[in-house]
Scaffold this motif. Structure first.
Motif, short mmCIF file in Angstrom:
data_model
loop_
_atom_site.label_atom_id
_atom_site.label_comp_id
_atom_site.label_asym_id
_atom_site.label_seq_id
_atom_site.Cartn_x
_atom_site.Cartn_y
_atom_site.Cartn_z
N PRO A 8 -5.10 -11.74 10.00
CA PRO A 8 -4.11 -11.41 11.02
C PRO A 8 -3.54 -12.66 11.64
CG PRO A 8 -6.34 -10.96 11.81
CD PRO A 8 -6.45 -11.29 10.35
N LEU A 9 -2.26 -12.56 12.01
CA LEU A 9 -1.60 -13.70 12.62
C LEU A 9 -2.02 -13.84 14.07
CD1 LEU A 9 2.02 -13.32 11.23
CD2 LEU A 9 0.16 -14.74 10.36
N SER A 86 9.58 -7.25 10.08
CA SER A 86 8.47 -8.04 9.57
C SER A 86 7.70 -8.69 10.71
CB SER A 86 8.99 -9.10 8.60
OG SER A 86 9.94 -9.94 9.24
N ALA A 87 8.42 -9.16 11.75
CA ALA A 87 7.75 -9.76 12.91
C ALA A 87 6.95 -8.71 13.68
CB ALA A 87 8.77 -10.43 13.82
N LEU A 88 7.54 -7.53 13.83
CA LEU A 88 6.82 -6.43 14.50
C LEU A 88 5.56 -6.07 13.73
CD1 LEU A 88 6.74 -4.20 16.71
CD2 LEU A 88 8.07 -2.78 15.13
N ARG A 89 5.68 -6.02 12.42
CA ARG A 89 4.52 -5.70 11.58
C ARG A 89 3.40 -6.71 11.79
NH1 ARG A 89 6.12 -7.28 6.02
NH2 ARG A 89 5.52 -9.29 6.87
N ASP A 90 3.75 -8.00 11.82
CA ASP A 90 2.72 -9.03 11.99
C ASP A 90 2.02 -8.91 13.34
OD1 ASP A 90 3.45 -9.96 9.53
OD2 ASP A 90 4.72 -11.58 10.28
N ALA A 159 -12.83 11.18 -2.72
CA ALA A 159 -14.26 11.44 -2.83
C ALA A 159 -14.98 10.88 -1.61
CB ALA A 159 -14.81 10.84 -4.12
N ALA A 160 -16.16 11.44 -1.32
CA ALA A 160 -16.88 11.07 -0.09
C ALA A 160 -17.32 9.61 -0.10
CB ALA A 160 -18.08 11.99 0.10
N ASP A 161 -17.54 9.04 -1.29
CA ASP A 161 -18.07 7.67 -1.35
C ASP A 161 -16.97 6.60 -1.36
OD1 ASP A 161 -17.13 8.36 -3.85
OD2 ASP A 161 -18.66 7.20 -4.92
N VAL A 162 -15.69 6.99 -1.27
CA VAL A 162 -14.60 6.02 -1.29
C VAL A 162 -14.39 5.46 0.12
CG1 VAL A 162 -12.12 5.68 -1.67
CG2 VAL A 162 -13.45 7.10 -3.25
N ARG A 163 -14.40 4.12 0.22
CA ARG A 163 -14.14 3.46 1.49
C ARG A 163 -12.68 3.01 1.55
NH1 ARG A 163 -16.53 -1.19 1.69
NH2 ARG A 163 -17.18 -1.25 -0.49
N LEU A 164 -12.16 2.85 2.75
CA LEU A 164 -10.76 2.51 2.94
C LEU A 164 -10.60 1.08 3.44
CD1 LEU A 164 -9.41 5.74 4.69
CD2 LEU A 164 -9.25 5.13 2.26
N ASP A 165 -9.65 0.38 2.86
CA ASP A 165 -9.24 -0.95 3.32
C ASP A 165 -7.80 -0.81 3.80
OD1 ASP A 165 -8.74 -3.59 3.83
OD2 ASP A 165 -8.67 -4.22 1.73
N LEU A 166 -7.59 -0.77 5.13
CA LEU A 166 -6.28 -0.46 5.70
C LEU A 166 -5.47 -1.73 5.90
CD1 LEU A 166 -7.36 2.16 8.39
CD2 LEU A 166 -6.64 2.56 6.02
N ARG A 167 -4.19 -1.67 5.50
CA ARG A 167 -3.25 -2.78 5.70
C ARG A 167 -2.06 -2.26 6.49
NH1 ARG A 167 -4.61 -6.90 1.96
NH2 ARG A 167 -6.81 -6.54 1.46
N VAL A 168 -1.53 -3.06 7.39
CA VAL A 168 -0.40 -2.66 8.23
C VAL A 168 0.90 -3.08 7.56
CG1 VAL A 168 0.70 -2.92 10.49
CG2 VAL A 168 -1.79 -2.86 10.32
N ALA A 169 1.86 -2.13 7.51
CA ALA A 169 3.17 -2.40 6.91
C ALA A 169 4.25 -1.94 7.88
CB ALA A 169 3.33 -1.67 5.57
N GLY A 170 5.46 -2.47 7.72
CA GLY A 170 6.59 -2.02 8.51
C GLY A 170 6.93 -0.58 8.18
#
Length: 603
Positions: A8-9, A86-90, A159-170
């Protein structure tokens, strides 16, 4: 696809007076409340102001609009033009401690997209990017990392065993990417089958409350426009023939047929397009022009519509004006270092005339908007005359000329001079009156930009004299001339390298005998839709007027004398600049030969 982890910035706090605005209507926004000073880490508006991305007045305006419209503050700041998405996203990513992702340069994996249905992705603003089957991790882009409802709905498809890696986008780029990567072609086919009355082929939209009662032709036209935008088309051609309707997209400068529909579909489609543009649906024997503004892929798209009566019915062409693509930063124009230095030297002159030449569709408007956007600050007054205004630019005063406004270019320049401008853009020099007014504006201390129809930079000077401009008026007031064309870029994933043969070497201006030179040709892959090319790049010739050229202009020297003097200063023609792009692998020799005339190999 492996998505790199993006930290993160961090933004340094800035000293600024506290803003005392009433509480925001949206409880999710931490806007300043009452007369209390905001917390340094409070709302998104305060974080943008602390980062120096917006000012206090801009924040107050956005907060006022938020109380009136009850919408998220960040979205309003983008729509008002106060901050880039893009600036708001950052800033949003830094606020929630999540990495951000630029979807314009990210290609989602097919196995990741298959884990979430299109309708669910569209409803909850979710785009799967990558699935690590070994680690059972799904990387997902979303606009609001705190949207618990959307995340729970996503988990319901996994599936129950899948983990999430969340990324923020505009938000708008997310909506655009969802429609682009999930595709629109299927929806067009479903609507056509529904119109043909095939059982079991109702579109998903038709079965929703919002879609009930919407005529299929309305959804078909909308789907075709959305599909054209998703494919990066610049124009859509609806061409009636004796027995069918041909639909073609212009992509990267070339037309491609995408659909052939039964001729019976065209009358109601034509009426729908006319209604959208506010044209006279009863008038079918005279050309008409109009404009449509739509929200496609989460961002505004302007469409210019032109109708033309033909033997088999009305021919309609839609010109797609994507504001996001139309305003390109100067450094992203693809100029070589020496070209950019020359252009910046021309722009640094405080007064004079700069001309941009080239045929229709050669990117003149994009280049001019990039230059104006580069010069655009609160310290200068930039005013334009355009026919029509294609892309709105903040701070710049833009005026449309034409029959509807009863204002022409020459009269418009006279009016602009009373508005205390620093920089003037004249959309097109068409006659002696306009050319003389543009030069007189340069004479009175203004920097003037204009377009002119001429085949090359050097030929623009005789062209101005042909329409009646005296050489003594032109000499000393002309800063420079830029001529350009657009060539298709080779797809970097599938281009094929080969050694240039004798004929190819001659066309590139190379000696037949010499070290081996590798150039590239198109091949075709799924990434470029098997065309071998993706996107376009400008080739340019930049003629910077120096005292020696000024003297030749004053003496009415011919094009050959002007060209010889320009070459002494390092001037490169369009063909020579294009040859540089072939040698560096940007484009192919076949594509360059399609756009400009090359040296003919000896027999």
């Amino acid at each position: 696809m492996n998505i790199p982890h993006l930290p993160p910035l961090a933004f340094a706090p800035a000293e600024a007076p506290a803003i005392t605005e009433p509480a925001a209507a949206d409880p999710r926004q931490d806007a300043p409340a009452g007369d209390a000073a905001p917390r340094p880490d409070g709302g998104i508006g305060e974080q943008l102001r602390a980062a120096g991305l917006i000012g206090s007045d801009q924040l107050r305006i956005a907060l006022h609009e938020q109380r009136r419209q009850h919408r998220p503050l960040g979205r309003l700041l983008v729509e008002l033009g106060f901050v880039q998405e893009s600036a708001l996203r950052d800033v949003l990513a830094a606020r929630v401690g999540r990495p951000c992702v630029d979807l314009a340069t990210t290609l989602p994996a097919a196995d990741a997209l298959a884990l979430l249905p299109h309708e669910a992705a569209r409803r909850h603003r979710l785009l799967p990017l990558h699935f690590d089957a070994a680690g059972r991790v799904l990387t997902v882009a979303l606009a609001d990392a705190d949207d618990i409802v959307a995340i729970d709905r996503l988990r319901g498809h996994l599936a129950a065993d899948v983990r999430l890696d969340l990324r923020v986008a505009g938000e708008s780029e997310l909506v655009q990417a969802i429609e682009h990567h999930y595709g629109q072609a299927g929806s067009v086919d479903d609507i056509l089958r529904e119109m043909d009355g095939e059982p079991g082929h109702a579109t998903p939209l038709a079965s929703t409350p919002a879609g009930r009662g919407v005529p299929p032709v309305v959804r078909l036209v909308d789907a075709l426009i959305a599909d054209a935008v998703a494919q990066g088309a610049s124009d859509v051609h609806f061409e009636p023939e004796a027995g069918f309707l041909r639909i073609r997209y212009r992509i990267d400068g070339l037309l491609h047929q995408v659909r052939a529909l039964h001729r019976s579909r065209w009358p109601e489609m034509a009426v729908r397009l006319k209604v959208m543009a506010g044209l006279d649906i009863a008038e079918t024997r005279a050309p008409q022009d109009g404009r449509i503004t739509l929200g496609v892929g989460g961002r505004p798209i302007d469409l210019r519509i032109a109708t033309q009566p033909t033997l088999h019915g009305e021919n309609i062409v839609l010109r797609i004006l994507d504001r996001q693509k139309g305003i390109v930063p100067l450094h992203a124009l693809g100029l070589a270092e020496d070209q950019r230095a020359t252009l910046e030297r021309m722009m640094a002159r405080p007064e004079g005339l700069i001309l941009v030449t080239g045929p229709t569709g050669s990117g003149k408007t994009t280049t001019l908007y990039s230059v104006l956007n580069h010069l655009n600050t609160e310290a200068v007054n930039i005013m334009t005359l355009e026919d029509p205004v294609e892309y709105p630019l903040p701070l710049i005063r833009q005026t449309a000329v034409g029959e509807a406004s009863r204002l022409n270019f020459a009269g418009g320049v006279r009016a602009l001079l009373r508005q205390d401008p620093d920089i003037i853009l004249v959309g097109e020099i068409r006659d002696a009156d306009t050319a003389e007014m543009a030069i007189r504006a340069a004479l009175t201390g203004h920097q003037v930009y204009a377009t002119l129809h001429a085949g090359s930079a050097v030929s623009a000077i005789p062209r101005l004299m042909d329409i009646g401009i005296r050489p003594e008026l032109l000499a000393g007031n002309l800063i420079g001339i830029l001529a350009q064309r657009l060539v298709r870029r080779l797809c970097p994933l599938c281009r094929e390298a080969h050694a240039a043969g004798p004929d190819e070497r001659r066309k590139l201006g190379l000696p037949v005998a010499g070290p081996e030179v590798m150039i590239h040709r198109p091949a075709g892959c799924a990434a470029c839709d098997f065309r071998g090319y993706r996107g376009r790049s400008a080739i340019m010739e930049l003629l910077c007027i120096d005292p020696a050229l000024d003297e030749l202009v004053a003496r009415r020297a011919g094009p050959q004398a002007l060209l010889a003097q320009a070459r002494d200063g390092g001037f490169l023609t369009l063909a020579e600049d294009g040859a540089r792009r072939v040698l560096d692998g940007t484009t192919s020799l076949q594509e360059l030969a399609r756009v400009v005339a090359l040296a003919t190999p000896a027999a």
